[in-house]
Enzyme design. Structure first.
Site, PDB file in Angstrom:
ATOM      1  CG  MET A  30      -2.016  -1.078   1.079  1.00 13.55           C
ATOM      2  SD  MET A  30      -3.526  -0.772   2.040  1.00 13.55           S
ATOM      3  CE  MET A  30      -2.878  -0.719   3.689  1.00 13.55           C
ATOM      4  N   GLY A  31       2.117   1.074  -0.451  1.00 18.46           N
ATOM      5  CA  GLY A  31       3.024   2.209  -0.544  1.00 18.46           C
ATOM      6  C   GLY A  31       3.669   2.561   0.776  1.00 18.46           C
ATOM      7  CB  ALA A  32       4.107   4.440   3.228  1.00 18.53           C
ATOM      8  CG  HIS A  37       7.282  -2.242   1.865  1.00 19.46           C
ATOM      9  ND1 HIS A  37       7.086  -1.108   2.618  1.00 19.46           N
ATOM     10  CD2 HIS A  37       6.096  -2.915   1.883  1.00 19.46           C
ATOM     11  CE1 HIS A  37       5.846  -1.085   3.063  1.00 19.46           C
ATOM     12  NE2 HIS A  37       5.222  -2.168   2.642  1.00 19.46           N
ATOM     13  CD  GLN A  61      -6.209  -3.578   2.834  1.00 19.42           C
ATOM     14  OE1 GLN A  61      -6.152  -4.076   1.712  1.00 19.42           O
ATOM     15  NE2 GLN A  61      -5.221  -3.677   3.710  1.00 19.42           N
ATOM     16  CG  ASP A 150      -0.104  -7.178   8.097  1.00 16.35           C
ATOM     17  OD1 ASP A 150      -0.814  -6.578   8.903  1.00 16.35           O
ATOM     18  OD2 ASP A 150       0.752  -6.610   7.383  1.00 16.35           O
ATOM     19  CD  GLN A 153      -2.611  -8.790   4.635  1.00 18.29           C
ATOM     20  OE1 GLN A 153      -3.350  -7.863   4.920  1.00 18.29           O
ATOM     21  NE2 GLN A 153      -1.392  -8.593   4.158  1.00 18.29           N
TER      22      GLN A 153
END
Length: 290
Positions: A30-32, A37, A61, A150, A153
């Site tokens: 989701m970026g940032a 990442h 979400q 997560d 998830q």
């Protein structure tokens, strides 16, 4: 590096690469972007020929409008980071491109989504799975890499990919942490300096719980060990601590019959610092094989 903004463009590129025998790796974000990442990107690059990173803040979400609106979106910095990391393509669609007028379908997670975070965030995992299916359809990856922060998830997505026979290898990458132990998260940038200093209580609470489990303590005492660390931090507000089966996600009431070995049981927590909610988890017996 290519940048695509519609599923059709992304799919055409991926299909062309696949036709030449190239293997596609995928890191949904989701970026940032942060170094966590980048670790996922490196993992995907080790496993495939071309890595695609998606940057999409998925409205389906989010349970709170304020949380969605406040989510960081440094798109230029994210694109630059992807290019520097050797990413082959960035998929950065708009909400309208992902969910055009008339879009109706949702993907339901089943029992794995009915525990832990599920009741606390109604519809969250339905939104996650729906967007992941859309992203899988656009990117057409061979391998998809998700972070273990997560954990629920990751477990739900892994189950979905197997149940629906996507033919995609879903990989869970270990949590990347700051030197003081805090799990790296895009939400961390929203913490004030004081909250960031206090947030170290989250990994320390898991340390305390793991130590208690290693000493043979009961579930209640393991949870109590974690809770006491959070309660001692004035800036922290505990939402939950849970000890659960790593596969079924069902909470343990008793550890007497649980083998004290890695990969069987996990502990997870969610803690608020102001309006920022941080989650973390660890293998409950990860130190038992030391």
């Amino acid at each position: 590096m290519h940048i695509f903004s519609t599923p059709a463009e992304m799919r055409a590129w991926s299909d062309a690469r696949r036709a030449t025998g190239r293997r596609i790796g995928f890191v949904p974000t989701m970026g940032a972007l942060h170094t966590g990442h980048l670790a996922l990107i490196a993992d995907a690059a080790d496993r495939t020929d071309d890595v695609v990173v998606s940057i999409f803040v998925n409205p389906l979400q989010f349970n709170e409008v304020g949380d969605f609106n406040g989510y960081p979106r440094p798109i230029d910095d994210d694109v630059a980071a992807c290019e520097q990391a050797g990413v082959a393509a960035v998929f950065a669609p708009t909400a309208a491109a992902m969910y055009p007028a008339g879009f109706q379908t949702r993907v339901v997670p089943g029992p794995l989504g009915a525990v832990m975070e599920g009741p606390k965030r109604p519809g969250h995992f339905e939104g996650v799975l729906t967007v992941v299916v859309k992203l899988f359809g656009a990117v057409r990856p061979h391998v998809a890499v998700f972070g273990q922060k997560d954990y629920q998830q990751l477990r739900i997505i892994t189950q979905m990919a197997a149940d629906l026979e996507f033919g995609i290898d879903v990989v869970g990458h270990p949590i990347v942490r700051d030197p003081d132990g805090l799990a790296q998260s895009s939400r961390n940038v929203r913490l004030t300096d004081a909250e960031r200093a206090a947030a170290v209580a989250v990994p320390r609470s898991l340390d305390a719980a793991i130590a208690a489990a290693g000493a043979g303590d009961a579930v209640a005492d393991v949870i109590g060990a974690a809770t006491s660390v959070i309660d001692a931090e004035d800036a922290a507000l505990l939402e939950y601590v849970t000890v659960f089966d790593a596969i079924t996600l069902i909470e343990f009431d008793d550890l007497a019959d649980v083998p004290p070995m890695p990969g069987i049981a996990r502990i997870a927590t969610a803690v608020w610092f102001g309006d920022v909610r941080l989650i973390d988890n660890r293998d409950l017996f990860e130190l038992s094989d030391a």
